[in-house]
Design a protein around this motif. Structure first.
Motif, PDB file in Angstrom:
ATOM      1  N   ALA A  47       0.885  -1.161   0.000  1.00 46.30           N
ATOM      2  CA  ALA A  47       0.000   0.000   0.000  1.00 46.30           C
ATOM      3  C   ALA A  47       0.920   1.207   0.000  1.00 46.30           C
ATOM      4  N   VAL A  48       0.625   2.186  -0.829  1.00 48.27           N
ATOM      5  CA  VAL A  48       1.452   3.387  -0.924  1.00 48.27           C
ATOM      6  C   VAL A  48       0.592   4.584  -0.529  1.00 48.27           C
ATOM      7  N   LEU A  49       1.137   5.422   0.355  1.00 45.82           N
ATOM      8  CA  LEU A  49       0.429   6.619   0.805  1.00 45.82           C
ATOM      9  C   LEU A  49       1.172   7.855   0.311  1.00 45.82           C
TER      10      LEU A  49
ATOM     11  N   ASP B 212       1.315  -6.292   2.894  1.00 41.30           N
ATOM     12  CA  ASP B 212       2.499  -6.777   3.599  1.00 41.30           C
ATOM     13  C   ASP B 212       3.391  -5.615   4.033  1.00 41.30           C
ATOM     14  N   LEU B 213       3.399  -4.536   3.243  1.00 41.74           N
ATOM     15  CA  LEU B 213       4.276  -3.399   3.482  1.00 41.74           C
ATOM     16  C   LEU B 213       3.538  -2.117   3.125  1.00 41.74           C
ATOM     17  N   ILE B 214       3.712  -1.088   3.939  1.00 43.67           N
ATOM     18  CA  ILE B 214       3.131   0.227   3.672  1.00 43.67           C
ATOM     19  C   ILE B 214       4.282   1.167   3.345  1.00 43.67           C
ATOM     20  N   VAL B 215       4.177   1.834   2.203  1.00 43.34           N
ATOM     21  CA  VAL B 215       5.221   2.742   1.737  1.00 43.34           C
ATOM     22  C   VAL B 215       4.685   4.169   1.820  1.00 43.34           C
ATOM     23  N   LEU B 216       5.334   4.991   2.644  1.00 45.40           N
ATOM     24  CA  LEU B 216       5.007   6.414   2.681  1.00 45.40           C
ATOM     25  C   LEU B 216       5.901   7.087   1.659  1.00 45.40           C
ATOM     26  N   SER B 217       5.289   7.594   0.630  1.00 46.64           N
ATOM     27  CA  SER B 217       6.048   8.149  -0.483  1.00 46.64           C
ATOM     28  C   SER B 217       5.566   9.563  -0.761  1.00 46.64           C
TER      29      SER B 217
ATOM     30  N   TYR C  63       1.220  -1.305  12.732  1.00 45.96           N
ATOM     31  CA  TYR C  63       1.827  -1.919  11.545  1.00 45.96           C
ATOM     32  C   TYR C  63       3.340  -2.113  11.650  1.00 45.96           C
ATOM     33  N   ALA C  64       3.981  -1.532  12.666  1.00 46.84           N
ATOM     34  CA  ALA C  64       5.442  -1.596  12.774  1.00 46.84           C
ATOM     35  C   ALA C  64       5.909  -3.054  12.815  1.00 46.84           C
ATOM     36  N   PRO C  65       7.021  -3.338  12.166  1.00 49.21           N
ATOM     37  CA  PRO C  65       7.913  -2.432  11.429  1.00 49.21           C
ATOM     38  C   PRO C  65       7.622  -2.413   9.922  1.00 49.21           C
ATOM     39  N   ARG C  66       6.389  -2.650   9.533  1.00 48.85           N
ATOM     40  CA  ARG C  66       6.055  -2.813   8.114  1.00 48.85           C
ATOM     41  C   ARG C  66       5.698  -1.505   7.412  1.00 48.85           C
ATOM     42  N   ILE C  67       6.202  -0.369   7.919  1.00 47.19           N
ATOM     43  CA  ILE C  67       5.987   0.930   7.277  1.00 47.19           C
ATOM     44  C   ILE C  67       7.355   1.519   6.964  1.00 47.19           C
ATOM     45  N   ILE C  68       7.568   1.850   5.681  1.00 48.29           N
ATOM     46  CA  ILE C  68       8.822   2.494   5.294  1.00 48.29           C
ATOM     47  C   ILE C  68       8.522   3.854   4.685  1.00 48.29           C
ATOM     48  N   ASN C  69       9.544   4.705   4.674  1.00 49.42           N
ATOM     49  CA  ASN C  69       9.382   6.072   4.200  1.00 49.42           C
ATOM     50  C   ASN C  69      10.581   6.483   3.353  1.00 49.42           C
ATOM     51  N   THR C  70      10.316   7.277   2.334  1.00 42.06           N
ATOM     52  CA  THR C  70      11.385   7.913   1.568  1.00 42.06           C
ATOM     53  C   THR C  70      11.620   9.293   2.159  1.00 42.06           C
ATOM     54  N   HIS C  71      12.885   9.729   2.173  1.00 42.98           N
ATOM     55  CA  HIS C  71      13.176  11.060   2.713  1.00 42.98           C
ATOM     56  C   HIS C  71      14.294  11.704   1.891  1.00 42.98           C
ATOM     57  N   PRO C  72      14.117  12.979   1.484  1.00 46.12           N
ATOM     58  CA  PRO C  72      15.106  13.642   0.629  1.00 46.12           C
ATOM     59  C   PRO C  72      16.263  14.267   1.403  1.00 46.12           C
ATOM     60  N   ALA C  73      16.932  13.461   2.202  1.00 44.48           N
ATOM     61  CA  ALA C  73      18.139  13.900   2.922  1.00 44.48           C
ATOM     62  C   ALA C  73      18.890  12.649   3.363  1.00 44.48           C
ATOM     63  N   TYR C  74      20.131  12.839   3.741  1.00 41.93           N
ATOM     64  CA  TYR C  74      20.969  11.748   4.226  1.00 41.93           C
ATOM     65  C   TYR C  74      20.816  11.710   5.750  1.00 41.93           C
ATOM     66  N   LEU C  75      19.785  10.979   6.183  1.00 40.38           N
ATOM     67  CA  LEU C  75      19.463  10.931   7.610  1.00 40.38           C
ATOM     68  C   LEU C  75      20.624  10.336   8.410  1.00 40.38           C
TER      69      LEU C  75
ATOM     70  N   VAL D 218      12.411  -2.212  -1.696  1.00 42.14           N
ATOM     71  CA  VAL D 218      11.202  -3.041  -1.757  1.00 42.14           C
ATOM     72  C   VAL D 218      11.543  -4.413  -2.337  1.00 42.14           C
ATOM     73  N   ARG D 219      12.363  -4.444  -3.376  1.00 41.70           N
ATOM     74  CA  ARG D 219      12.767  -5.733  -3.962  1.00 41.70           C
ATOM     75  C   ARG D 219      13.497  -6.579  -2.928  1.00 41.70           C
ATOM     76  N   ARG D 220      14.429  -5.966  -2.201  1.00 40.10           N
ATOM     77  CA  ARG D 220      15.220  -6.702  -1.215  1.00 40.10           C
ATOM     78  C   ARG D 220      14.368  -7.176  -0.036  1.00 40.10           C
ATOM     79  N   ILE D 221      13.371  -6.398   0.353  1.00 42.57           N
ATOM     80  CA  ILE D 221      12.435  -6.857   1.397  1.00 42.57           C
ATOM     81  C   ILE D 221      11.644  -8.049   0.878  1.00 42.57           C
ATOM     82  N   ALA D 222      11.159  -7.933  -0.355  1.00 39.42           N
ATOM     83  CA  ALA D 222      10.339  -9.008  -0.940  1.00 39.42           C
ATOM     84  C   ALA D 222      11.109 -10.315  -1.083  1.00 39.42           C
ATOM     85  N   THR D 223      12.381 -10.247  -1.376  1.00 45.10           N
ATOM     86  CA  THR D 223      13.174 -11.462  -1.577  1.00 45.10           C
ATOM     87  C   THR D 223      13.811 -11.971  -0.284  1.00 45.10           C
ATOM     88  N   GLY D 224      13.619 -11.247   0.803  1.00 46.45           N
ATOM     89  CA  GLY D 224      14.178 -11.662   2.080  1.00 46.45           C
ATOM     90  C   GLY D 224      15.621 -11.253   2.298  1.00 46.45           C
ATOM     91  N   GLU D 225      16.184 -10.478   1.369  1.00 43.48           N
ATOM     92  CA  GLU D 225      17.559 -10.012   1.529  1.00 43.48           C
ATOM     93  C   GLU D 225      17.682  -8.930   2.599  1.00 43.48           C
TER      94      GLU D 225
END
Length: 193
Positions: A5-7, A81-86, A100-112, A181-188
């Motif tokens: 799911a993408v928000l 399976d995964l929520i993407v905040l985009s 939902y933790a830890p199944r929520i990921i976020n993109t951020h425009p900085a080097y956190l 997302v690919r690496r999460i899906a493949t278990g890497e």
């Protein structure tokens, strides 16, 4: 197959890149629903790809918690399976994060952890940084403080404007998001709190 799911809140350029990647048969994830906190123009990308959408308007709710409960109710319909905040420009309430933790990921425009918050690009320029970047993180109770899944540096060039720098960061964000997302899906890549 990992379901997503993408928000979003805006134009949805990261969403579009993810939809394009997911349309390839060998990509191990599929977007099942796209949600927004307003009538976001990025919802058109979902419609183009035949992906259902929902909108939970921020202004229609009396509190962040009430808004979050409605977002969670919409997400539960799809059981991703995964929520993407985009580009979602709202903080999810703590109860939603905990649900939902830890199944929520976020993109951020900085080097956190550099330049967290809603104005990461502007803050990097204001600080006179010579470089910033893009990060993909797991959402926690803080503001852009969760575990970092991937990140990459982007140079700040002389004379950069906020728009110009953001335009150089966006392709890096897209590439990192698709790979994470690919690496999460493949278990890497394992999601942790």
């Amino acid at each position: 197959m990992l379901t997503l799911a993408v928000l979003i809140s805006g134009a949805g350029s990261n969403l579009r890149a993810l939809l394009e990647a997911a349309s390839h048969p060998d990509y191990p994830a599929r977007v099942v629903v796209v949600g927004a906190d307003r009538e976001a123009e990025g919802l058109a990308h979902a419609e183009e790809f035949g992906i259902p959408t929902f909108t939970v308007p921020w202004a229609a709710h009396t509190s962040r918690e009430a808004w979050g409960e409605e977002v969670a109710a919409q997400l539960d319909v799809w059981n991703p399976d995964l929520i993407v905040l985009s580009g979602l420009m709202r903080l999810l309430p703590a109860a939603v994060v905990a649900r939902y933790a830890p199944r929520i990921i976020n993109t951020h425009p900085a080097y956190l952890p550099e330049f967290p918050g809603a104005h990461g690009v502007r803050d990097a320029l204001a600080a006179g940084a010579e470089q910033t970047g893009a990060s993909i993180i797991v959402i926690d109770d803080g503001v852009d403080s969760g575990p970092i899944l991937a990140q990459e540096r982007v140079a700040v060039l002389p004379g950069d404007t906020e728009a110009a720098l953001h335009d150089r960061i966006k392709p890096v964000e897209r590439r990192l998001l698709i790979d994470v997302v690919r690496r999460i899906a493949t278990g890497e890549l394992a999601l942790t709190r």
